[in-house]
Design a protein around this motif. Sequence first.
Motif, PDB file in Angstrom:
ATOM      1  N   SER A 203       0.803  -1.306  -0.024  1.00  0.00           N
ATOM      2  CA  SER A 203      -0.181   0.040  -0.012  1.00  0.00           C
ATOM      3  C   SER A 203       0.820   1.321   0.113  1.00  0.00           C
ATOM      4  N   GLY A 204       1.898   1.064   0.516  1.00  0.00           N
ATOM      5  CA  GLY A 204       3.022   2.401   0.400  1.00  0.00           C
ATOM      6  C   GLY A 204       3.753   2.609  -0.800  1.00  0.00           C
ATOM      7  N   ILE A 205       3.435   2.032  -1.688  1.00  0.00           N
ATOM      8  CA  ILE A 205       3.860   2.050  -3.307  1.00  0.00           C
ATOM      9  C   ILE A 205       3.075   3.106  -3.966  1.00  0.00           C
ATOM     10  N   PRO A 206       4.008   4.329  -4.178  1.00  0.00           N
ATOM     11  CA  PRO A 206       3.302   5.334  -4.995  1.00  0.00           C
ATOM     12  C   PRO A 206       2.533   4.852  -6.361  1.00  0.00           C
ATOM     13  N   ASP A 207       1.588   5.452  -6.683  1.00  0.00           N
ATOM     14  CA  ASP A 207       1.161   5.269  -7.974  1.00  0.00           C
ATOM     15  C   ASP A 207       1.873   5.698  -9.051  1.00  0.00           C
ATOM     16  N   ALA A 208       2.969   6.443  -9.007  1.00  0.00           N
ATOM     17  CA  ALA A 208       3.780   6.870 -10.067  1.00  0.00           C
ATOM     18  C   ALA A 208       4.542   5.674 -10.418  1.00  0.00           C
TER      19      ALA A 208
ATOM     20  N   GLY B 258       3.514   2.590 -10.218  1.00  0.00           N
ATOM     21  CA  GLY B 258       2.619   1.669 -10.777  1.00  0.00           C
ATOM     22  C   GLY B 258       3.142   0.652 -11.990  1.00  0.00           C
ATOM     23  N   PRO B 259       3.540   1.695 -13.167  1.00  0.00           N
ATOM     24  CA  PRO B 259       3.953   1.204 -14.355  1.00  0.00           C
ATOM     25  C   PRO B 259       5.391   0.328 -14.235  1.00  0.00           C
ATOM     26  N   HIS B 260       6.033   0.640 -13.109  1.00  0.00           N
ATOM     27  CA  HIS B 260       7.284  -0.150 -12.914  1.00  0.00           C
ATOM     28  C   HIS B 260       7.409  -1.113 -11.761  1.00  0.00           C
ATOM     29  N   MET B 261       6.178  -1.986 -11.834  1.00  0.00           N
ATOM     30  CA  MET B 261       6.010  -2.797 -10.778  1.00  0.00           C
ATOM     31  C   MET B 261       6.794  -4.032 -10.700  1.00  0.00           C
ATOM     32  N   GLY B 262       7.337  -4.278 -11.846  1.00  0.00           N
ATOM     33  CA  GLY B 262       8.331  -5.380 -12.118  1.00  0.00           C
ATOM     34  C   GLY B 262       9.687  -4.904 -11.198  1.00  0.00           C
ATOM     35  N   ILE B 263      10.163  -3.771 -11.577  1.00  0.00           N
ATOM     36  CA  ILE B 263      11.376  -3.492 -10.657  1.00  0.00           C
ATOM     37  C   ILE B 263      10.893  -3.230  -9.249  1.00  0.00           C
TER      38      ILE B 263
ATOM     39  N   GLY C  39       0.281  -4.767 -10.293  1.00  0.00           N
ATOM     40  CA  GLY C  39       1.005  -4.566 -11.471  1.00  0.00           C
ATOM     41  C   GLY C  39      -0.090  -4.592 -12.771  1.00  0.00           C
ATOM     42  N   ALA C  40      -1.124  -5.392 -12.680  1.00  0.00           N
ATOM     43  CA  ALA C  40      -2.116  -5.487 -13.856  1.00  0.00           C
ATOM     44  C   ALA C  40      -2.939  -4.578 -13.763  1.00  0.00           C
ATOM     45  N   ALA C  41      -3.028  -3.618 -12.745  1.00  0.00           N
ATOM     46  CA  ALA C  41      -3.743  -2.558 -13.014  1.00  0.00           C
ATOM     47  C   ALA C  41      -3.415  -1.209 -13.636  1.00  0.00           C
ATOM     48  N   HIS C  42      -1.832  -1.549 -13.744  1.00  0.00           N
ATOM     49  CA  HIS C  42      -1.023  -0.611 -14.476  1.00  0.00           C
ATOM     50  C   HIS C  42      -0.487  -1.008 -15.859  1.00  0.00           C
ATOM     51  N   GLY C  43      -0.935  -2.153 -16.038  1.00  0.00           N
ATOM     52  CA  GLY C  43      -0.661  -2.862 -17.712  1.00  0.00           C
ATOM     53  C   GLY C  43       0.631  -3.674 -17.450  1.00  0.00           C
TER      54      GLY C  43
END
Length: 499
Positions: free
Chosen positions: A388-393, A395-400, A430-434
């Motif tokens: 939950s602490g992961i910033p939305d910005a 999101g597209p880098h959820m792999g890293i 991650g899926a929510a951000h593609g």
Amino acid sequence: MLTILGFVMIAAFLALIMMKKMSPMAALVLIPALFCVLVGQGAHLGDYVLKGIGDLAPTAAMLMFAIIYFGLMIDVGLFDPVVRGILRFCKADPVRVVLGTALLAAIVSLDGDGSTTFMITVSALYPLYKRLKMSLVVMTGVAATANGVMNTLPWGGPTARAATALKLDAGDIFVPMIPALAVGLVAVFALAYVLGRRERKRLGTLTLGDTRLVTDAADERESAKETEQVLVGAGAGGAGGAGGRATAGGGAQRGTGGAGTGSGSQADADADSGSDSDSGTETDEGLQVLDPQRATLRPKLYWFNAALTVALLTLLILQALPIPVLFLLGAALALTVNFPHMKDQKARVAAHAENVLNVSGMVFAAAVFTGVLTGTGMVEHMARWLVSGIPDALGPHMGIVTGVLSIPLTYFMSNDGFYFGIVPILAEAGAAHGVAPIEIARASLVGQALHMSSPLVPAVYVLVGMAKVEFGDHTKFTVKWAALTSLVVLGAGVLFGIL
């Protein structure tokens, strides 16, 4: 509240064992029991512990019979030629010794089981580290980190768990990660080289009168003219089979200029890493030697034992049967064929009983820790807090992000807890951000280099126990290097476009 208490419990455990205020076994039991009461769930402690024991019982059984099996293989001389080959390569040079540690651990790790890797690596190299007075935490740290990188093989566990949790193919996860993992393995060898150079600087360049030497001096105050025992002929076929004794005249010398001071003494040897009087005697306290005339050698059965071991490892990789069952059958067969008399069988089991008791005891103690951490819900709250602490910005880098989180999370959690509890949450975010689930699965492998030194990994207790290293010392030394190796894997994955 559960999140805070979970982090405090882990911090308290690590602090106490690294400061050597408590033994790992006591800390694994008493600290979670205390925190279970603090969170108001003391009445359920028994249920949590029994659940944890039930989950880890197969692992304890596997380790028990794996220790007996590989202990027997060491007793009968199966690995003696491996030791001789390593010693020829190392030539008493600390840099080569540490590089040899990384190489041996990486090769043996192909079987996918950390316990067997550590048993073989320590059995082969412990006498040489002792003889050269090299740091044993260097051996445990390099071996654990090399095994952690290799632990990502599809049959090693983490990849299979990630594939199962996200309903993916293990090959699709692992194969694209090979370049990044290869870079990680190169980083391990670079680390081994640096640590070897550090040991060479500390000790000086050493030379041995005979590179086959495997025993530590029993008493350095003895005359330098006394002979030293070497490993010769053990495990070879042919007449006599067991070989004989030989001596090395020069002992170990400093090669940093001037005349070296040879040191050496007569050293009788024990057949196994335990203490058993029927096959030799101790040299230094706690140091056992591969005696070329030990009574437990079985030269006529060398190729049978080699074939049995290859078959066992092959079946292990193919997952033909559960791993505990394979080692149980293998140990029973090896014991019966090599030692047909009941008296000898009892002696061999007794010789390895200390290692079995220590490791299995640690596994069941760890079951208390994992049982409470999971049963109280602390681990779930900790994970959700982190996610939950992961910033939305990001999101597209959820792999890293997954790769970074895998480093601490796989250290503080079991692989089952991480891959079945946390990775699906990360994949959903991650899926929510593609970001495709396959990328999350690959990134989740990044932290394995550090995971193998986690106090929740039973195999690490095999490593530190056989190497006679305090777990706290191993942790303080290894964590920084293993974490750095994981970051190298992550960086390589990003550079190659895998993550």
